[in-house]
Design an enzyme around this catalytic site. Sequence first.
Site, PDB file in Angstrom:
ATOM      1  N   HIS B  39      -1.423   8.357   1.116  1.00 54.08           N
ATOM      2  CA  HIS B  39      -1.844   9.041  -0.115  1.00 54.08           C
ATOM      3  C   HIS B  39      -2.424  10.419   0.205  1.00 54.08           C
ATOM      4  CE1 HIS B  39      -1.342   5.284  -2.378  1.00 54.08           C
ATOM      5  NE2 HIS B  39      -1.436   6.020  -3.465  1.00 54.08           N
ATOM      6  N   LYS B  98      -5.290  -5.396  -4.480  1.00 50.59           N
ATOM      7  CA  LYS B  98      -6.313  -6.406  -4.787  1.00 50.59           C
ATOM      8  C   LYS B  98      -7.577  -5.713  -5.270  1.00 50.59           C
ATOM      9  CE  LYS B  98      -8.040  -6.844  -0.045  1.00 50.59           C
ATOM     10  NZ  LYS B  98      -9.356  -6.994   0.526  1.00 50.59           N
TER      11      LYS B  98
END
Lengths: 281, 170
Positions: B39, B98
Amino acid sequence: MREIEAKKIASTVRDLCLEANTNLSEDILAALNKALARETSPSGREIIRQILQNAVIAKKEKLPICQDTGTAIVFVEIGQDVRIINGLLVEAVNEGVSQGYRTGFLRKSQVADPLDRNSNTCDNTPAIIHSELVPGEELKIGLLCKGGGAENRSALKMFNPATSQTEIDEFIIQTVKNAGPNACPPLIVGVGIGSNFDGVALLAKKALLRPVGRHASSPFTAKWEKALLNRINSLNVGPMGLGGTTTALAVNIEKRPCHISSLPVAVNIECHAHRYKEARL
Amino acid sequence: MPKLKIIQAPLDTKIVTSLRAGDKVLINGTIFTARDAAHLKFGTKPPFPIKGSIIYYASPTPTPPGKIIGSIGPTTSSRMDTFSPALLKLGLKGMIGKGERSREVIAAMKKYKAVYLVVPGGVAALLSKHVTKSKVRAYPELGSEAVYELSVRELPAIVAIDSKGNNLFA
């Protein structure tokens, strides 16, 4: 005086890396099966079933239980009548970790410089090594492969000695709540009480090494562990944080003497993929 | 029990808006892995077609001989919160990970119609069985944190936050 080859230590650590990462221990499997029978949330039950199924696949195919194969934390108990020959303990342990993570296709998750994320050491060393001299002529090695997600949610607080047990309870409960879904519940909660700033963190980590389902030997502490576990399991965090009665599999508390002006408390959070194995040489 | 839906990646908006928090889905098609390092590297120029794409926040263990991929479970999604709104604006439709997401991510998901899915952490060996093909799409120098292109078959996930902002963690 008993002599132990450094090479033997390295190969033992290597084997423990492979074993810990692919073979979930019996105490955890038993606790998960017990939780499955009790869990009230359908999604919670399904997740526990997936965790159990994952353990079967991991063992059969020698695949890591979790992709975060963790930091290698090595606990060495060295009998005073043992002499390590042809090498150094620290080097042997790191050699074992390096071999285990490279040959076992385990993920390497250590950066040499915490502020430089491009400095992966490429063999998951250095291990964090805690060594202790004990009586006898045996050498015991315990390896805990601990994932980052749960470790990140741990907390330590230096309380005033006048603090009530209720306040300590609140701190522990709040730490579990903050861990929430990110730490991969169902959790194992290691609590250290006493010692000092550095000692209490290690105490909390060592509390995680006690098998799940075995309570503290002191009846007072055992009762406290059970009460905390009940409270944590009524928080409705549940497996993966999606609700349910299985937020933790165990709360293990370890206590040590401390200074008259101190009351350190540490909570070390562990995920359900608790990868701990021991060997004796 | 919520009903099981089969969804195809890349996702179209109609499918995305039909999903509700709590739905159980099986994902088929092509998805891409990216976590912190990737990212940071790609910013708003991901090395794959962003429109309709699903990003899986994961970095697998090394692939053993004879296997398609190593163990591959989710990492904590909230670490990617600062990057997600810009990618959602560009057409990212799904994120798998998650744990919870930030208010900013949820607002961008509502605005640009996207869905956040969770898979259980720590069931990485089981999840690897749903990967039918894998290759490093970009940044091999990042090792396990490289961007992988994965073909998945019936990857089981739960809709945690839907495009209306309904949130299982709230």
